[in-house]
Design an enzyme around this catalytic site. Structure first.
Site, short mmCIF file in Angstrom:
data_model
loop_
_atom_site.label_atom_id
_atom_site.label_comp_id
_atom_site.label_asym_id
_atom_site.label_seq_id
_atom_site.Cartn_x
_atom_site.Cartn_y
_atom_site.Cartn_z
N GLU A 34 0.83 -2.54 16.60
CA GLU A 34 2.22 -2.64 15.78
C GLU A 34 2.98 -3.64 16.34
O GLU A 34 3.98 -3.89 15.35
CB GLU A 34 2.87 -1.09 16.14
CG GLU A 34 1.91 0.12 15.54
CD GLU A 34 2.10 0.13 14.22
OE1 GLU A 34 3.25 -0.34 13.64
OE2 GLU A 34 1.10 0.44 13.45
N CYS A 193 1.54 -2.71 -4.05
CA CYS A 193 2.81 -2.63 -4.19
C CYS A 193 3.60 -3.83 -3.48
O CYS A 193 4.29 -3.70 -2.72
CB CYS A 193 3.63 -1.38 -3.86
SG CYS A 193 5.37 -1.23 -4.61
N CYS A 200 0.38 -2.45 -10.69
CA CYS A 200 0.93 -1.04 -10.81
C CYS A 200 -0.16 -0.45 -11.85
O CYS A 200 -0.35 0.80 -11.40
CB CYS A 200 2.19 -1.10 -11.87
SG CYS A 200 3.60 -1.78 -11.00
N CYS A 209 6.55 6.52 -11.14
CA CYS A 209 7.33 5.23 -10.49
C CYS A 209 8.36 4.80 -11.28
O CYS A 209 8.14 4.65 -12.73
CB CYS A 209 6.50 4.28 -10.16
SG CYS A 209 7.04 2.77 -9.41
S1 SF4 Z 1 3.51 1.74 -9.76
FE1 SF4 Z 1 5.43 1.69 -8.67
S2 SF4 Z 1 4.92 2.07 -6.54
FE2 SF4 Z 1 3.13 1.50 -7.55
S3 SF4 Z 1 2.68 -0.72 -7.35
FE3 SF4 Z 1 3.98 -0.18 -9.11
S4 SF4 Z 1 6.09 -0.44 -8.36
FE4 SF4 Z 1 4.85 -0.22 -6.75
#
Ligand code: SF4
Length: 360
Positions: A34, A193, A200, A209
């Site tokens: 970490e 992300c 997405c 989202c």
């Molecule tokens: S859907 Fe939303 S959380 Fe998923 S990768 Fe795209 S922006 Fe990020």
């Protein structure tokens, strides 16, 4: 399914499972990973992590090492306060906790160099504590998923993010797999992300989202206001005797605290004094190509000079009382040198057979 359960299900099938620190629930090893992963990429950390554990397989071994040994193994990873705190933390665990890492996040957080998110990650990974993390990956996912506006280092935004993180755990199924949830958020932020071009269409959170729905991925998290960072200048002297370079240990406080570096000076006059001090011949120092090193809060402009020295003496007093040594050029990689000094000396090593080094 709730947010946390979606991430756990995704992590189990699509997350990363082969990182060296995932093979253990030993708090010493998890803590080490970490700390190394703060501000550093996984691929860079892996060889450092493995070398560190090979040298210090237990927290007792680390606590008993000298700071020099610890810094030498850290050299090149940057942010050296992490290494000094790591060493102090190991000594505290040995002296105050009988060498056993505490289990409660609040106790872990009381140790040197460990913040709330890191303490929570260790507690979650090693002891299944329901303690959320809040690193850069999580901030990016949360701000996009929930549509949280504002710079994430602002107190009110940070509070909202932490509240949301706690709520996500409360809303999740009772048997939430905390190691998988914690790892899943890191994996999702690192692979799906991502800062630019998030994927997405393969994200487990896509159905609800905010950023995807509103097409605002590029605007969230709200960018930090860029400040122009100041430039500091320093002149360094590469003093060479045959295949050795004079290095001196930096003071504990300030940049590169405790590391080995080169003698520094500010003016041509100071250089003349150093020149007269170190060599009997009247050779002039050669100006090498200048370069810059970027820190978080400032840029350092480094102007190196190179000078051959006919003898191998050391100065007891060098202004700040720091230690000096003549370092053989073939030991550069195993000495605690700051990255730009290492790079400079590797260049010197490469050209050290030549009469004159290439200058600026
Ligand atoms: S859907 Fe939303 S959380 Fe998923 S990768 Fe795209 S922006 Fe990020």
């Amino acid at each position: 399914m709730q947010f946390a359960d979606l991430i756990v299900a995704w992590q189990k099938t699509h997350g990363r499972h082969h990182l060296p620190w995932q093979k253990t629930r030993d708090a010493y090893k998890v803590w080490l990973s970490e700390i190394m992963l703060q501000q550093t990429q996984v691929a860079t950390v892996i060889p450092y992590y493995e070398r560190f554990l090979a040298t210090f397989p237990t927290i007792n071994r680390l606590a008993n090492a000298s700071q020099d040994e610890v810094l030498a193994l850290w050299a090149g990873l940057g942010y050296y306060a992490r290494a000094r705190n790591l060493h102090k933390c190991a000594q505290t665990v040995v002296s105050d906790w009988q060498g056993i890492f505490p289990r409660q996040a609040q106790d872990i957080m009381s140790l040197p160099g460990i913040g709330q998110s890191t303490a929570n990650a260790i507690a979650a990974f090693c002891f299944d504590a329901k303690t959320p993390i809040m690193d850069g990956n999580v901030k990016r996912i949360f701000t996009r998923y929930y549509g949280i506006e504002g710079q994430t280092n602002k107190r009110e935004v940070e509070k909202r993010l932490w509240d949301q993180a706690h709520e996500n755990i409360e809303l999740a199924s009772k048997d939430l797999d905390m190691p998988a949830y914690t790892q899943g958020q890191m994996d999702l932020g690192a692979t799906i992300c991502t800062r630019s071009k998030p994927k997405c269409n393969v994200c487990p959170l896509q159905a609800s989202c905010y950023a995807r729905r509103e097409n605002r991925q590029a605007e969230l998290p709200t960018p930090k206001i860029k400040k122009t960072i100041p430039v500091r200048s320093v002149k360094m002297l590469v003093l060479q005797h045959q295949d050795r370079i004079l290095i001196q240990q930096r003071p504990e406080q300030g940049i590169w605290g405790g590391l080995w570096s080169l003698p520094e000076f500010q003016s041509e006059q100071e250089l003349l004094t150093l020149q007269n001090d170190w060599q009997q011949t009247r050779q002039t120092a050669i100006k090498l190509a200048a370069f810059e090193h970027v820190f978080t809060h400032f840029k350092l402009h480094i102007q190196p000079y190179w000078l051959k020295c006919p003898h191998l003496s050391l100065r007891e007093e060098n202004g700040n009382g720091s230690k000096q040594q003549w370092l053989p050029l073939d030991r550069l990689e195993t000495t605690a040198l700051p990255a730009p000094v290492l790079k400079l000396l590797q260049g010197v090593h490469q050209f050290s057979g030549m009469e004159d080094l290439p200058g600026s």
